[in-house]
Design a protein around this motif. Structure first.
Motif, PDB file in Angstrom:
ATOM      1  N   PHE A  50     -35.283 -27.959 -34.248  1.00 27.02           N
ATOM      2  CA  PHE A  50     -35.764 -26.516 -34.483  1.00 27.02           C
ATOM      3  C   PHE A  50     -35.718 -25.760 -33.240  1.00 27.02           C
ATOM      4  N   LYS A  53     -34.060 -22.284 -31.652  1.00 32.36           N
ATOM      5  CA  LYS A  53     -32.926 -21.995 -32.624  1.00 32.36           C
ATOM      6  C   LYS A  53     -33.747 -21.409 -33.883  1.00 32.36           C
ATOM      7  N   THR A  55     -33.316 -21.097 -37.452  1.00 32.91           N
ATOM      8  CA  THR A  55     -32.886 -22.280 -38.283  1.00 32.91           C
ATOM      9  C   THR A  55     -32.880 -21.793 -39.852  1.00 32.91           C
ATOM     10  N   GLN A  89     -28.456 -21.333 -36.676  1.00 33.37           N
ATOM     11  CA  GLN A  89     -27.939 -22.573 -37.222  1.00 33.37           C
ATOM     12  C   GLN A  89     -28.405 -22.883 -38.650  1.00 33.37           C
TER      13      GLN A  89
END
Length: 210
Positions: A50, A53, A55, A89
């Protein structure tokens, strides 16, 4: 007077409206933190985490063939729109032993868009439960360790969501079986958190330049 009014209407008013909405996003457009310190997803086989990012976290479970529709909805409505952002992501936790099913799913998803930011983490049952439980939501995993809900995790590993949703009150996750939920709510919330980080970055860069 009429010319002045027309000029103000054409040129000044749009600028004022823009500044109003821009300031509104800046002051109020932050997605609430619902849970802090989500359990780590790091495994020996993956460097995905994580850290730093934004997520989208999901749990596909053992019966991946039953979650294909959910994955396609998510791919079309959210991933395709945002995957080009550098810090964005997808992370899907799946039980070990599901590698062949995931390979088939990836192949099908890849027909529609570049899926380089879809990350599949193959984990032990207890590890999947630990991460899900650490979200501290009012939701539960299915018997096959899957869930139709996905979650927004920020760069510090915190769960983001809504604390005053008009339908649910506290909204922890987004139902991937519902195109309306993805279109009307999740898309907006992803926009908000991306804008939040972009604004913070611009502010930091401006401060460095002083």
């Amino acid at each position: 007077m009429k010319k002045t009014f027309v000029l103000v209407s054409l040129f000044v008013l749009p600028v004022v409206i823009y500044m109003f909405f821009a300031s509104g996003v800046y002051n109020f457009g932050k997605l609430p933190v619902l849970t802090t310190d989500i359990a780590s997803i790091n495994t020996k086989d993956s460097k995905v985490s994580f850290d730093n990012k934004i997520t989208i976290l999901g749990f596909l479970g053992n019966a991946i063939e039953n979650k294909k529709g959910n994955a396609f909805n998510l791919n079309q409505k959210i991933y395709k729109r945002f995957y080009k952002f550098n810090d964005f992501q997808f992370v899907m936790m799946v039980p070990k032993g599901s590698e062949n099913k995931v390979a088939e799913l990836k192949k099908e998803l890849g027909h529609l868009v570049d899926i380089k930011k879809w990350n599949f983490i193959f984990s032990e049952e207890q590890d999947i439960k630990n991460v899900f439980n650490s979200l501290n939501t009012d939701l539960e995993l299915d018997d096959d360790l899957g869930s139709p809900f996905v979650f927004i995790i920020d760069k510090d590993g915190n769960l983001r969501g809504r604390d005053d949703d008009e339908d649910e009150g506290v909204k922890y996750g987004f139902n991937t079986t519902s195109v309306a939920d993805l279109n009307n709510k999740m898309e907006d919330d992803v926009k908000i958190i991306l804008a939040e980080y972009r604004m913070a970055l611009k502010k930091n860069n401006a401060n460095r330049g002083k």
